[in-house]
Design a protein around this motif. Structure first.
Motif, PDB file in Angstrom:
ATOM      1  N   GLY B 266       0.825  -1.204   0.000  1.00  0.00           N
ATOM      2  CA  GLY B 266       0.000   0.000   0.000  1.00  0.00           C
ATOM      3  C   GLY B 266       0.859   1.253   0.000  1.00  0.00           C
ATOM      4  N   ILE B 267       1.936   1.224   0.799  1.00  0.00           N
ATOM      5  CA  ILE B 267       2.836   2.372   0.859  1.00  0.00           C
ATOM      6  C   ILE B 267       3.494   2.574  -0.502  1.00  0.00           C
ATOM      7  N   TYR B 268       3.958   1.438  -1.068  1.00  0.00           N
ATOM      8  CA  TYR B 268       4.584   1.509  -2.387  1.00  0.00           C
ATOM      9  C   TYR B 268       3.616   2.113  -3.397  1.00  0.00           C
ATOM     10  N   MET B 269       2.361   1.645  -3.350  1.00  0.00           N
ATOM     11  CA  MET B 269       1.386   2.089  -4.341  1.00  0.00           C
ATOM     12  C   MET B 269       1.161   3.595  -4.225  1.00  0.00           C
ATOM     13  N   ILE B 270       1.107   4.117  -2.997  1.00  0.00           N
ATOM     14  CA  ILE B 270       0.887   5.554  -2.837  1.00  0.00           C
ATOM     15  C   ILE B 270       2.117   6.332  -3.315  1.00  0.00           C
ATOM     16  N   ALA B 271       3.307   5.800  -2.983  1.00  0.00           N
ATOM     17  CA  ALA B 271       4.513   6.483  -3.444  1.00  0.00           C
ATOM     18  C   ALA B 271       4.572   6.464  -4.972  1.00  0.00           C
ATOM     19  N   ARG B 272       4.132   5.359  -5.554  1.00  0.00           N
ATOM     20  CA  ARG B 272       4.158   5.224  -7.007  1.00  0.00           C
ATOM     21  C   ARG B 272       3.236   6.250  -7.660  1.00  0.00           C
ATOM     22  N   THR B 273       2.094   6.526  -7.014  1.00  0.00           N
ATOM     23  CA  THR B 273       1.117   7.438  -7.614  1.00  0.00           C
ATOM     24  C   THR B 273       1.232   8.833  -7.018  1.00  0.00           C
ATOM     25  N   TYR B 274       2.448   9.219  -6.614  1.00  0.00           N
ATOM     26  CA  TYR B 274       2.592  10.487  -5.871  1.00  0.00           C
ATOM     27  C   TYR B 274       2.103  11.670  -6.686  1.00  0.00           C
ATOM     28  N   VAL B 275       2.136  11.551  -8.014  1.00  0.00           N
ATOM     29  CA  VAL B 275       1.688  12.667  -8.844  1.00  0.00           C
ATOM     30  C   VAL B 275       0.217  12.961  -8.571  1.00  0.00           C
ATOM     31  N   LEU B 276      -0.577  11.909  -8.476  1.00  0.00           N
ATOM     32  CA  LEU B 276      -2.004  12.088  -8.214  1.00  0.00           C
ATOM     33  C   LEU B 276      -2.210  12.704  -6.832  1.00  0.00           C
ATOM     34  N   TRP B 277      -1.400  12.257  -5.862  1.00  0.00           N
ATOM     35  CA  TRP B 277      -1.569  12.768  -4.499  1.00  0.00           C
ATOM     36  C   TRP B 277      -1.199  14.242  -4.426  1.00  0.00           C
ATOM     37  N   GLY B 278      -0.289  14.635  -5.302  1.00  0.00           N
ATOM     38  CA  GLY B 278       0.041  16.050  -5.346  1.00  0.00           C
ATOM     39  C   GLY B 278      -1.153  16.903  -5.750  1.00  0.00           C
ATOM     40  N   LEU B 279      -2.089  16.287  -6.504  1.00  0.00           N
ATOM     41  CA  LEU B 279      -3.269  17.021  -6.936  1.00  0.00           C
ATOM     42  C   LEU B 279      -4.364  17.031  -5.884  1.00  0.00           C
ATOM     43  N   ALA B 280      -4.217  16.188  -4.866  1.00  0.00           N
ATOM     44  CA  ALA B 280      -5.304  16.041  -3.893  1.00  0.00           C
ATOM     45  C   ALA B 280      -4.769  16.186  -2.483  1.00  0.00           C
ATOM     46  N   PRO B 281      -4.519  17.406  -2.047  1.00  0.00           N
ATOM     47  CA  PRO B 281      -3.950  17.602  -0.700  1.00  0.00           C
ATOM     48  C   PRO B 281      -4.846  17.047   0.394  1.00  0.00           C
ATOM     49  N   LEU B 282      -6.157  17.118   0.172  1.00  0.00           N
ATOM     50  CA  LEU B 282      -7.081  16.620   1.194  1.00  0.00           C
ATOM     51  C   LEU B 282      -6.841  15.137   1.444  1.00  0.00           C
ATOM     52  N   ALA B 283      -6.700  14.359   0.355  1.00  0.00           N
ATOM     53  CA  ALA B 283      -6.475  12.917   0.507  1.00  0.00           C
ATOM     54  C   ALA B 283      -5.183  12.671   1.264  1.00  0.00           C
ATOM     55  N   GLY B 284      -4.160  13.507   0.997  1.00  0.00           N
ATOM     56  CA  GLY B 284      -2.905  13.345   1.715  1.00  0.00           C
ATOM     57  C   GLY B 284      -3.098  13.551   3.212  1.00  0.00           C
ATOM     58  N   ASP B 285      -3.893  14.581   3.566  1.00  0.00           N
ATOM     59  CA  ASP B 285      -4.164  14.811   4.987  1.00  0.00           C
ATOM     60  C   ASP B 285      -4.857  13.620   5.607  1.00  0.00           C
ATOM     61  N   VAL B 286      -5.859  13.105   4.876  1.00  0.00           N
ATOM     62  CA  VAL B 286      -6.571  11.940   5.408  1.00  0.00           C
ATOM     63  C   VAL B 286      -5.586  10.798   5.633  1.00  0.00           C
ATOM     64  N   ALA B 287      -4.718  10.563   4.653  1.00  0.00           N
ATOM     65  CA  ALA B 287      -3.748   9.476   4.788  1.00  0.00           C
ATOM     66  C   ALA B 287      -2.861   9.703   6.000  1.00  0.00           C
ATOM     67  N   ALA B 288      -2.400  10.933   6.184  1.00  0.00           N
ATOM     68  CA  ALA B 288      -1.519  11.219   7.310  1.00  0.00           C
ATOM     69  C   ALA B 288      -2.222  10.938   8.626  1.00  0.00           C
ATOM     70  N   TRP B 289      -3.485  11.368   8.735  1.00  0.00           N
ATOM     71  CA  TRP B 289      -4.212  11.140   9.983  1.00  0.00           C
ATOM     72  C   TRP B 289      -4.494   9.663  10.193  1.00  0.00           C
ATOM     73  N   VAL B 290      -4.869   8.983   9.113  1.00  0.00           N
ATOM     74  CA  VAL B 290      -5.080   7.532   9.231  1.00  0.00           C
ATOM     75  C   VAL B 290      -3.812   6.875   9.739  1.00  0.00           C
ATOM     76  N   GLY B 291      -2.683   7.266   9.135  1.00  0.00           N
ATOM     77  CA  GLY B 291      -1.421   6.660   9.533  1.00  0.00           C
ATOM     78  C   GLY B 291      -1.098   6.950  10.985  1.00  0.00           C
ATOM     79  N   ALA B 292      -1.230   8.210  11.414  1.00  0.00           N
ATOM     80  CA  ALA B 292      -0.863   8.576  12.777  1.00  0.00           C
ATOM     81  C   ALA B 292      -1.750   7.855  13.785  1.00  0.00           C
ATOM     82  N   LEU B 293      -3.053   7.868  13.522  1.00  0.00           N
ATOM     83  CA  LEU B 293      -3.958   7.220  14.479  1.00  0.00           C
ATOM     84  C   LEU B 293      -3.730   5.716  14.514  1.00  0.00           C
ATOM     85  N   THR B 294      -3.482   5.117  13.335  1.00  0.00           N
ATOM     86  CA  THR B 294      -3.198   3.687  13.323  1.00  0.00           C
ATOM     87  C   THR B 294      -1.947   3.392  14.134  1.00  0.00           C
ATOM     88  N   ALA B 295      -0.928   4.208  13.935  1.00  0.00           N
ATOM     89  CA  ALA B 295       0.325   3.983  14.653  1.00  0.00           C
ATOM     90  C   ALA B 295       0.087   4.017  16.160  1.00  0.00           C
TER      91      ALA B 295
END
Lengths: 100, 640, 179
Positions: B266-295
């Protein structure tokens, strides 16, 4: 020389008599003979029409019919004998192994 | 790069040879074929790495077109490999760690009934994982994605006939993993569909080149769906529940699939599609919060677990949360860096845990029954200690640098994320050393277990030393300020938007070091020093017990995994089961079966009526025949 | 003259056909059948089918009827009364169907009378053995061979069907049943 149609009518008569025999008789052997008779009536029409149209193929076909009839008789009678051994009867009404 | 396809060939051949000829090869033969295949694959990966290094720094991306796979209308999905720094890094990690674990598994699985099946699955997994990381399009990646899911399912359920208190039916664990992953796969598929409709291609390079055509909303939707896929595969909130149960599989599987490689897809896949994530800052925030809370959540559960493998499983979830936090805040290179170091030390920890399990009677995993095992297993103790230290992020070890990089970027993004991460790091250090101390230090708490403990053979320690060295010095891949790996990955995942000021970075490094040491020290105080209770379990020194006592009210919740499984059962599983039962009883048995039965009954009734015609008497048949002839004749002659 | 001959022979064959159907004894039926075949053979001659007339006598009269007679002797033909008691309706139906058959065929034949062909213009060489044989062994050799195979198969089939069950002597009823 009689008209060809006369032969055809004679054949039709014999065929009808044979067919009626098949329906009416109960002795398997006689039914068998009636079938042979029907075959012969058809042979008669074939030969009559072969002469009518001046064509030998009708006669060749009759030859084939005879051969098939011979084969049929051999097998049919063998079945009949086997059934008699099994059931002690040649009454067609008692042979009902074809039942569902 | 023409030889690059060999990387697929070797594991495929290994799996096929073992599948068809394994029964005749014997254990040694099977093991040699399987390990050799992965080792050769690793050599090919190394070759790819050097081939790539020979290229100009900014053009390090090679597409190897193998054949056209699907070509329908304007839809094209080639079977092609994308070789760039990111995929090569992943391929090296997968085949390198994979080869070591294959070698180890030869000793661990020795004498197992299904030795052959195990290695067939394992090679198949390596093949699927390589397809995942090396494909140059979404469809190929999805094939690998499903392939590793299948391998994971098969290997979790490897002991499908077993049952115990901790895992229930082992086959159910595999089923759970498969079903939970299905939710994520659904997100993946829909994301690919959206990409196809939005951009008109599924090939990475074309998608990234044409990504500008996507509106922000569409890009956000795609990224959130990809995030759903990643939460499934990489065990994040809310789909992490399958990973702890996945420990039902053999330990090398836990090390390879459920720690080092597959779960990082999953991490690889997100890094691979980083161009798309650059277009969607909101999704990046969601991912960061998901990651932090999961951790945070997973680390808190790991504190209370008593099953050694489950501690490691929750630790894996927690570390994956760190990686997710990293990709969420745009620190792709550090996320991949942490992925690689995590592969080293977590594989090491799992394999060392496998040694413990292997060396104890009955495969004991309950750390309450262990203690003082360092007397019996000195080598394993050292290995486990190195792994735990790296996981805890003690200064200068690999985990220290990679975790710190992620925290550094998080601090720039949102200070709250940084604090959560820092607190999680404290917990990480604490539970890592809790595992070490409970297992290897202190007094033997179960005489029977302790007496029968024995060290593992060399085949099961030698590969671990390799991993241990990597865990110790792996940080050198990407030292602060040098950032070797980050520069290397730039061609694939872009430059990070943020560069920390040097003083800030130094301060944060120091804080991380202090936190890690504090966590380890607290664990020492709690589990090594001080009094013992009547069962021999440590009560801890007064100061440490005081600090940990603060969290006692939460202990019950954490020990029960915060009731996540129970909540899911009540909210999702049971309603679905109820619905399924209703469909079974009413729709299936009533409507569907009813319709089928109706057809049957009607046919039977009609047949019953018609069979009276068939009385078996020849004259009747002859009669019907003649009736037919008569009717035909009447029709033909008189046209009636 | 020829017409008179036809009427006489035709009447004999028709009477023989009726005899086949109406005789009580199968033996009588068989003898009537023989008469029918023989009279048809005569008619074949009048239709320029000399070879088939000979074949009719040899195959039907000489072979088939004899075989039927043989079977009658083997199994005894003493069965049945004529009427089929349990299916009395079939008698009515059978005769009715026969009448329909006869009427329709006769109607269709009589409405399109076929004159006898002029002998002079007849293309037929006559069904002499030479002519039939020539046709059989040139143009129709494949059907001919197929018929040969058919006869062989029928022969084997009859043999298998007519055999007594395994392990018992010819015509001797089985004494020891397999336990």
């Amino acid at each position: 020389m009689p008209e060809t149609s006369y032969y055809l009518i004679l054949a039709a008569l014999i065929f009808t008599v044979g067919a009626t025999g098949v329906l009416l008789r109960r002795n398997a052997l006689i039914i068998f003979m009636c079938i042979e008779m029907m075959l012969n009536s058809v042979n008669l029409t074939l030969i009559a029409l072969a002469r009518q149209w001046g064509n030998l193929e009708g006669q060749i076909f009759v030859f084939m019919v005879m051969a098939v009839a011979a084969a049929e008789v051999a097998v049919g009678l063998a079945i009949l004998i086997a059934n008699v051994r099994h059931q002690k009867s040649i009454n067609i009404d008692e042979i009902n192994l074809l039942k569902w | 790069m023409d030889f690059a396809w060999l990387v697929f060939l070797f594991p495929a051949l290994g799996a096929l040879i073992n599948l068809f000829a394994g029964a005749r090869l014997g254990e040694r033969g099977i093991h040699s074929v399987a390990s050799g295949a992965v080792a050769l694959s690793f050599l090919v990966s190394v070759g790819m790495f050097f081939g790539l290094s020979g290229l100009d720094e900014h053009h390090r991306a090679v597409t190897v077109h193998l054949w056209d796979w699907i070509s329908v209308g304007s839809f094209h999905a080639p079977a092609a490999m994308l070789i760039d720094p990111l995929s090569v890094t992943m391929a090296l990690a997968v085949t390198g760690v994979g080869a070591l674990i294959h070698i180890y598994a030869g000793g661990y699985m020795h004498g197992e009934q299904n030795y052959q099946r195990f290695f067939v699955y394992l090679n198949f997994f390596i093949l699927a994982m390589l397809v995942l990381v090396l494909s140059d399009n979404f469809v190929g990646m999805f094939v690998g994605w499903e392939g590793v899911g299948l391998a994971s399912y098969l290997l979790i359920g490897f002991y499908f006939d077993r049952y115990d208190e901790s895992y229930g039916h082992y086959a159910d664990a595999g089923k759970k993993a498969f079903l939970v992953n299905r939710i994520g796969d659904f997100g993946m598929m829909v994301a690919v569909f959206l990409i196809w409709t939005g951009v008109g291609s599924v090939v990475f390079e074309e998608v990234f080149a044409g990504a500008g055509a996507l509106s922000t909303g569409a890009a956000t939707a795609v990224c959130l769906l990809l995030l759903l896929a990643a939460t499934g595969k990489s065990a994040q909130l809310p789909l992490f529940v399958w990973l702890p149960d996945a420990m039902a599989g053999p330990t090398p599987v836990s090390a390879l699939i459920h720690a080092a490689t597959m779960v990082t897809a999953g991490i690889y896949m997100i890094a691979r599609t980083y161009v798309l994530w650059g277009l969607a800052p909101l999704a990046g925030d969601v991912a960061a919060w998901v990651g932090a809370l999961t951790a945070l959540l997973a680390a808190s559960i790991a504190l209370t677990q008593v099953d050694l493998k489950k501690i490691l499983a929750y630790s894996t979830i927690s570390q994956l949360g760190f990686m997710m936090l990293g990709v969420g805040v745009g620190a792709y290179a550090f996320a991949i860096f942490h992925l690689v170091t995590h592969a080293f030390f977590k594989a090491l920890l799992f394999l060392a845990a496998g040694n413990v399990m292997h060396g104890l009677p009955g495969g004991e995993l309950d750390i309450r029954k262990m203690g003082n095992l360092r007397a019996k297993m000195p080598t394993t103790h050292k290995l486990f200690l190195i792994g735990a230290a790296a996981l805890a992020g003690l200064p200068l070890l690999s985990g220290f640098f990679s975790k710190d990089g992620i925290l550094l970027h998080a601090s720039n993004h949102n200070i709250l994320l940084y604090l959560i991460g820092l607190f999680t790091a404290l917990l990480t250090a604490f539970y890592s050393f809790r595992a070490v101390f409970m297992t290897f230090w202190g007094e033997a708490r179960d005489e029977h277990v302790h007496e029968h403990a024995h060290e593992s053979p060399a085949v099961m320690t030698a590969p671990l030393w390799v991993l241990a060295v990597l865990a110790l010095v792996g940080g050198a891949l990407n030292l602060p300020f040098l950032l070797t790996m980050e520069h290397y990955l730039e061609a694939a995942v872009g430059k990070p938007a943020f560069h920390a000021a040097v003083p800030l970075e130094l301060v944060l490094l120091a804080v991380s070091a202090v936190v890690a040491l504090a966590g380890a020290g607290l664990a020492y105080g709690r589990y090594v020093q001080g009094a013992k209770d009547e069962t021999g379990a440590p009560r801890g020194a007064g100061w440490a017990a005081g600090i940990t006592g603060v969290f006692r009210p939460l202990e019950q919740g954490a020990a029960n995994k915060w009731y996540v499984d129970e909540v899911y059962a009540a909210l999702i599983v049971n309603p679905l089961l109820g619905l399924a039962r209703w469909f079974d009883r009413v729709v299936d048995e009533g409507v569907v079966d009813g319709a089928v039965n109706l057809v049957g009954h009607v046919s039977l009734a009609m047949g019953g009526a018609l069979r009276k015609v068939h009385n078996g008497l020849v004259p009747t048949y002859a009669l019907s025949l003649f009736v037919g002839v008569a009717v035909l004749l009447l029709y033909l002659v008189f046209g009636l | 003259m020829a017409l008179l001959f036809f009427v006489l022979v035709g009447a004999v064959s028709l009477a023989a056909a009726l005899g086949v159907v109406m005789s009580r004894q199968p033996v009588h039926s068989a003898l009537f059948l023989l008469t029918n075949f023989a009279s048809l053979a005569v008619l074949y001659v009048t239709l320029d089918a000399q070879f088939l007339a000979a074949a009719q006598v040899i195959v039907y009269a000489g072979g088939i009827v004899i075989l039927i007679l043989f079977v009658i002797m083997l199994i005894g033909g003493e069965t049945n009364d004529f009427s089929a008691a349990q299916r009395a309706w079939s008698r009515v139906v059978g005769i009715g169907l026969g009448v329909i058959l006869l009427l329709t065929v006769s109607y269709s034949v009589l409405t399109r009378m076929l004159k006898a062909p002029d002998d002079a213009t007849s293309l037929l060489q006559g069904g002499t053995p030479a002519a039939v044989g020539n046709a059989l062994f040139t143009e129709y050799v494949l059907p001919f061979e197929l018929v040969a195979i058919l006869l062989l198969v029928a022969l084997i089939g009859a043999l298998v069907l007519g055999r007594q069950s395994e392990g018992t002597g010819e015509g001797v009823p089985s004494i020891e049943a397999s336990d």
